[in-house]
Design an enzyme around this catalytic site. Structure first.
Site, PDB file in Angstrom:
ATOM      1  N   GLY A  12      47.892 -26.633  43.872  1.00  0.00           N
ATOM      2  CA  GLY A  12      46.543 -26.793  43.323  1.00  0.00           C
ATOM      3  C   GLY A  12      45.453 -26.752  44.377  1.00  0.00           C
ATOM      4  O   GLY A  12      44.312 -27.143  44.133  1.00  0.00           O
ATOM      5  N   GLY A  48      45.054 -23.827  46.354  1.00  0.00           N
ATOM      6  CA  GLY A  48      44.804 -22.423  46.708  1.00  0.00           C
ATOM      7  C   GLY A  48      45.794 -21.832  47.698  1.00  0.00           C
ATOM      8  O   GLY A  48      45.631 -20.681  48.131  1.00  0.00           O
ATOM      9  N   TYR A  52      50.422 -15.096  37.157  1.00  0.00           N
ATOM     10  CA  TYR A  52      50.389 -13.697  37.579  1.00  0.00           C
ATOM     11  C   TYR A  52      49.590 -12.827  36.596  1.00  0.00           C
ATOM     12  O   TYR A  52      48.818 -11.962  37.017  1.00  0.00           O
ATOM     13  CB  TYR A  52      51.807 -13.139  37.732  1.00  0.00           C
ATOM     14  CG  TYR A  52      52.616 -13.819  38.819  1.00  0.00           C
ATOM     15  CD1 TYR A  52      52.141 -13.864  40.131  1.00  0.00           C
ATOM     16  CD2 TYR A  52      53.853 -14.406  38.564  1.00  0.00           C
ATOM     17  CE1 TYR A  52      52.864 -14.476  41.148  1.00  0.00           C
ATOM     18  CE2 TYR A  52      54.587 -15.014  39.566  1.00  0.00           C
ATOM     19  CZ  TYR A  52      54.091 -15.054  40.846  1.00  0.00           C
ATOM     20  OH  TYR A  52      54.815 -15.662  41.849  1.00  0.00           O
TER      21      TYR A  52
END
Lengths: 171, 171
Positions: free
Chosen positions: A101, A103, A139
């Site tokens: 969470g 990045g 994705y």
């Protein structure tokens, strides 16, 4: 949180091996891991490496509760499409749970995409298990196409005896 | 019928390119082929090749009606499974229609399996379109497992703009 992404070095093999096992535990199949850090070192860092890897690191003061500063990795290799040419394939993308969470996963994946571009790869490919909805959604949200859903691609494997039998039939 | 299987050489690139197009015509997508024989030569025969290829040849007296003695190919590369290690992946397997049913496809595939064994690959992998039932049945009969059917693997791709966008986000 500070973190940096860099190419893996041979001495990262133990950390990569540890995280491969953590990922297998998440996927509920830890007994399937048959590879040692020695093999990883040999296969990834020779003259013609079988894979490449980037890792995510945090500063010493932000290390994990177990004392690790290497907290994520993306493992990839080059494949080839006979219609389009060079392709980069991301086999694994992993971030330790306590570092999610922030990045780091996106940064690892983006780095793989950038390396692919530098090598003139036309696309980035990967595979996901259909029950792993969080990853699949991640994705797809980033613009991936699900070619199994849209074009009907099935993934096949000759393992153990089946491969042995094939090889024995070679002329 | 006599035939032999051998490793492709740079001068086979035109024949490989021709057969890639024939395979695309069979798959009803010839306009999708964006690769030239020059790129194939560059990508397959450099210091760190992006793919490898074996070809099937027949003697001059058995050449095709168009005059070709190179009548089939299998194109492959090495991939990596982080649980099991080295893997060989067969991207294309093709035999010209007038030379089918003579064991050439099996000989090409078996040769790829043998090369994989020589390189200590634990398995041979490939992908098949679900509508291509003859090919799917051929591989299953030879002992392949359909991992999309049994384990739920989906194949994803970041293409063009999606890959570009990812790469731009790299730290």
């Amino acid at each position: 949180m500070d973190f940096s992404i860099r190419a893996a070095k041979p001495e990262d093999s133990k950390d990569i091996s540890r995280m491969i096992m953590e990922l297998a535990v998440y996927e509920k199949m830890p007994d399937q891991v048959k590879i040692s850090h020695k093999e990883l070192e040999q296969d990834g860092f020779g003259a013609n490496p079988f894979y490449h890897c980037v890792i995510a690191e945090v500063p010493e003061k932000q290390k994990s509760k177990d004392g690790h500063t290497t907290v994520g990795y993306a493992l990839f290799f080059y494949t080839y499409r006979t219609w389009k040419g060079r392709t980069i394939y991301m086999e694994d993308l992993y971030v330790m749970p306590e570092f999610r969470g922030k990045g780091i996963g996106k940064a690892l994946m983006s780095t793989v995409a950038r390396i692919g571009q530098e090598q003139q790869c036309a696309c980035l490919q990967l595979s996901v298990l259909d029950w792993n909805r969080p990853s699949l959604d991640f994705y797809l949200a980033k613009g991936a196409q699900d070619l199994t859903a849209t074009e009907g691609w099935h993934f096949l494997r000759f393992d153990g005896d089946a491969m042995e039998k094939l090889a024995q039939e070679a002329p």
